[in-house]
Design a protein around this motif. Structure first.
Motif, PDB file in Angstrom:
ATOM      1  N   TYR A   1     -79.611  80.065  62.741  1.00 34.22           N
ATOM      2  CA  TYR A   1     -78.878  78.801  62.658  1.00 34.22           C
ATOM      3  C   TYR A   1     -77.882  78.888  61.504  1.00 34.22           C
ATOM      4  O   TYR A   1     -78.250  79.313  60.396  1.00 34.22           O
ATOM      5  N   LYS A   2     -76.658  78.454  61.746  1.00 28.49           N
ATOM      6  CA  LYS A   2     -75.664  78.324  60.690  1.00 28.49           C
ATOM      7  C   LYS A   2     -75.249  76.852  60.603  1.00 28.49           C
ATOM      8  O   LYS A   2     -74.849  76.258  61.608  1.00 28.49           O
ATOM      9  N   ILE A   3     -75.360  76.289  59.420  1.00 31.80           N
ATOM     10  CA  ILE A   3     -75.031  74.883  59.181  1.00 31.80           C
ATOM     11  C   ILE A   3     -73.749  74.825  58.354  1.00 31.80           C
ATOM     12  O   ILE A   3     -73.693  75.354  57.237  1.00 31.80           O
ATOM     13  N   TYR A   4     -72.739  74.169  58.907  1.00 30.17           N
ATOM     14  CA  TYR A   4     -71.433  74.105  58.265  1.00 30.17           C
ATOM     15  C   TYR A   4     -71.270  72.782  57.533  1.00 30.17           C
ATOM     16  O   TYR A   4     -71.651  71.724  58.042  1.00 30.17           O
TER      17      TYR A   4
ATOM     18  N   SER B   1     -77.610  78.967  56.195  1.00 27.65           N
ATOM     19  CA  SER B   1     -78.266  79.498  57.388  1.00 27.65           C
ATOM     20  C   SER B   1     -79.762  79.626  57.168  1.00 27.65           C
ATOM     21  O   SER B   1     -80.245  79.673  56.032  1.00 27.65           O
ATOM     22  N   PHE B   2     -80.458  79.608  58.268  1.00 29.46           N
ATOM     23  CA  PHE B   2     -81.877  79.954  58.257  1.00 29.46           C
ATOM     24  C   PHE B   2     -82.207  80.586  59.600  1.00 29.46           C
ATOM     25  O   PHE B   2     -81.453  80.453  60.573  1.00 29.46           O
TER      26      PHE B   2
ATOM     27  N   LEU C   1     -74.408  66.860  62.428  1.00 31.50           N
ATOM     28  CA  LEU C   1     -74.630  68.218  61.964  1.00 31.50           C
ATOM     29  C   LEU C   1     -73.696  69.169  62.705  1.00 31.50           C
ATOM     30  O   LEU C   1     -73.730  69.253  63.941  1.00 31.50           O
ATOM     31  N   PHE C   2     -72.840  69.858  61.964  1.00 30.44           N
ATOM     32  CA  PHE C   2     -72.017  70.905  62.544  1.00 30.44           C
ATOM     33  C   PHE C   2     -72.774  72.216  62.408  1.00 30.44           C
ATOM     34  O   PHE C   2     -73.092  72.652  61.287  1.00 30.44           O
ATOM     35  N   ALA C   3     -73.087  72.812  63.549  1.00 29.08           N
ATOM     36  CA  ALA C   3     -73.956  73.986  63.526  1.00 29.08           C
ATOM     37  C   ALA C   3     -73.564  74.965  64.620  1.00 29.08           C
ATOM     38  O   ALA C   3     -72.975  74.594  65.646  1.00 29.08           O
ATOM     39  N   ALA C   4     -73.915  76.213  64.401  1.00 22.99           N
ATOM     40  CA  ALA C   4     -73.777  77.267  65.406  1.00 22.99           C
ATOM     41  C   ALA C   4     -75.099  78.007  65.504  1.00 22.99           C
ATOM     42  O   ALA C   4     -75.782  78.216  64.495  1.00 22.99           O
TER      43      ALA C   4
END
Length: 614
Positions: A569-572, A414-415, A450-453
């Motif tokens: 941002y959360k990067i999975y 995350s950032f 990119l899988f992100a939330a």
């Protein structure tokens, strides 16, 4: 052939590194610098509606008529021929509007060179309605026809020439089919002007520069031609509600001038954040079937902006059915203006079509690529048929690996994006490969899955690819991979390495929901040598170096317009959500595709690439 002999035969001061002895024929017949230059200043051209514009004409003094090259741009005509040598971008006098080309090179070789001031620019009459507008396209058509039928120094054959602005306008005008236009050679090109300004739908301050570059005497926004005064005022009020726009005082000044005369093109830009009827007339991808003259498309591998993909789109278009070829010619050594790097190639192109000299240029394979780190190579298609697409998977601990993550339910990386009105810090995530153990080539389109939330209804993704050199320093490979989260992928239109999104409508993101975002990243052509590695950087805004000791003109350094909100941002990246960057791997290339120097003492880079030698 030795270089001395080459110079004597051709009259050229150097042999271009991008010429091949197998195809460079009849070089002794190339136009030579045999003429002196005569200038006619402020020659009037009457356009179809009676508007009078002015052009400068440079012509060979010793001959009555010659083929004419028209260099069209709203940057002004007089400064295009100022004599101060080519300047690098590091010079304080560097001016990106010096894009008409090398007048002296072509006039001394028997070409008439015409540089107009378009409508509303310099001393020319009328309203300046912003770059590439439909009126400007018609005006350039009229000027081509004036050159071919009225100008006493032209023999009836006309071509368009020039770099950047001067290049982009060419295909738009060619689509109008002026009868006296023989060929075009855009030295810079875009097929989708919305994407040029809103790459991935992300607003950018790139267009902010045009108020400074275009010396307009009567600027008027094109939007005034699209709607009533009341409708435009309502639109301005609506756009100012966007919190990312409302926070910026530079934008506020533009909105609060009436009648709108300040920064008019950027006002137009801000008023049209989705692809609409403002952008489509400026986008030649909708007009390919109208172009009927030969076209040579040129660009460089673009570390920023979106310059390379449009050239390949045009080459692959079945609707653009004329003779066409392209060259991705430059590396990252830096741009110098006035632009001269392609002079010799332009001479072969224009001599072939304008003077009937068989220079061999149409016998070459259709695509010429500068593979950075190795040299120039021909190709017959793009993407290359021998491409092996390989996935570099995002892993924990900032790793990029060829094998996927096998673990499930891993916590995401995350950032947090914090807007620039509260901090100058820019957080990012970085993923890096191990060092390559052999020369490894990647040439072709790239895309990031990119899988992100996000904890917001919208956000910007800014993605960059770097080469990490043996000493640990960074070299940009692609600084451009942008996507605004609210725009949906069009799977039917998308191709491998070339995702397509619908930019006509926004779809708010559900906060916290994990989505797959497919992001176009600029194509590359590069060899990664042993000891280097590849790095992917993901962030929410750019962080161009601040102007030390300067307070003015900050917008030119902002780049993508950032969100005014704090966004997490959360990067999975696990076996359920396999985020990866798709790379166009080239195992080897046949020897015959690599260019063979025209002269024996030319210095040509060579090396071994991924198991193949050239």
């Amino acid at each position: 052939m030795k270089l001395k002999e080459f110079k004597e035969i051709t009259g050229l001061s150097k042999c271009p590194v991008y010429w091949d002895r197998r195809y460079s024929k009849d070089l002794d017949k190339l136009s030579k610098p045999e003429y002196s230059i005569k200038k006619e200043a402020d020659v009037p051209v009457i356009l179809r509606d009676g508007c009078k514009i002015y052009c400068d004409i440079y012509h060979p003094a010793e001959i009555d008529q010659a083929p004419a090259l028209v260099a069209w741009s709203a940057y002004g005509k007089e400064m295009q021929v100022m004599r101060h040598g080519s300047l690098p971008s590091s010079s304080n006098y560097f001016d990106h509007s010096l894009e008409a080309g090398d007048m002296e090179f072509f006039v001394t070789r028997g070409y008439t060179f015409i540089i107009p001031n378009p409508r509303g620019i310099g001393k020319s009459e009328g309203e300046f309605l912003g770059i590439y507008n439909p009126q400007e396209q018609e005006d350039c058509y009229d000027t081509v026809e004036w050159a071919g039928t009225v100008c006493k120094y032209c023999n009836g054959k006309v071509a368009l020439m020039g770099y950047s602005y001067f290049g982009i306008i060419q295909a738009l005008v060619a689509a109008l089919q002026p009868p006296h236009l023989v060929c075009i050679m855009p030295l810079s090109y875009t097929d989708d002007y919305y994407q040029h300004g809103y790459y991935g739908g992300v607003a950018n301050t790139y267009m902010n520069m045009y108020w400074e570059l275009c010396p307009s005497n009567n600027p008027v926004p094109w939007t005034t031609k699209m709607m009533s005064e009341e409708e435009m005022k309502e639109l301005i009020c609506e756009i100012q509600k966007d919190p990312d726009i409302a926070i910026n005082s530079y934008f506020n000044k533009i909105f609060n001038v009436w009648p709108p005369k300040y920064h008019t093109f950027y006002l137009d830009y801000l008023l049209h954040p989705q692809e609409d009827d403002f952008w489509r007339p400026r986008s030649v991808k909708y007009k390919y079937d109208k172009i009927k003259v030969p076209i040579y498309l040129k660009c460089g591998w673009a570390p920023s902006g979106r310059w390379t993909a449009p050239v390949f789109n045009a080459m692959n278009s079945s609707e653009l059915s004329v003779y066409k070829r392209c060259g991705v010619m430059e590396d990252y050594n830096g741009l110098e203006l006035p632009y001269r790097f392609m002079n010799e190639e332009m001479l072969r192109w224009y001599d072939h079509w304008m003077k009937g000299i068989d220079t061999g240029i149409t016998e070459e394979p259709p695509i010429k690529l500068n593979i950075m780190g190795r040299g120039y190579r021909y190709e017959y298609e793009y993407p290359l048929a021998r491409t092996e697409y390989k996935k570099l998977y995002l892993h924990p601990f900032g790793q990029l690996r060829w094998d996927p993550v096998i673990d499930s339910d891993l916590p995401p990386d995350s950032f947090t994006h914090r807007p620039p009105h509260i901090t100058t810090d820019v957080e990012s995530l970085v993923y890096r490969t191990n060092r390559f153990n052999k020369p490894t080539e990647f040439t072709g389109p790239i895309e990031l899955h990119l899988f992100a939330a996000i904890d917001s209804t919208d956000a910007n993704f800014i993605c960059k690819v770097w080469q990490i050199l043996q000493d640990g320093s960074r070299m940009p490979v692609c600084r451009a991979g942008y996507l605004k989260a609210c725009y949906k992928l069009d799977e039917e239109k998308s191709l491998i390495g070339r995702p397509v999104h619908d930019y006509t409508k926004r779809y708010p993101v559900t906060p916290g929901q994990i989505n797959e975002y497919v992001i176009e990243i600029n194509p590359i052509g590069m060899v990664f040598d042993p000891g280097t590695s590849l790095e992917l950087e993901i962030k929410a805004m750019d962080n161009y170096p601040p102007q030390a000791g300067a307070w003015q003109g900050k917008m030119g350094h902002l780049g993508p317009i950032p969100s005014s909100n704090t966004i997490n941002y959360k990067i999975y990246r696990d076996n359920h959500y396999q985020s990866y960057i798709l790379m166009p791997y080239i195992l080897s290339s046949p020897d015959e595709l690599w260019l063979q120097s025209v002269v024996e003492d030319n210095i040509v880079a060579a090396g071994t690439v991924s198991g193949g030698t050239h």
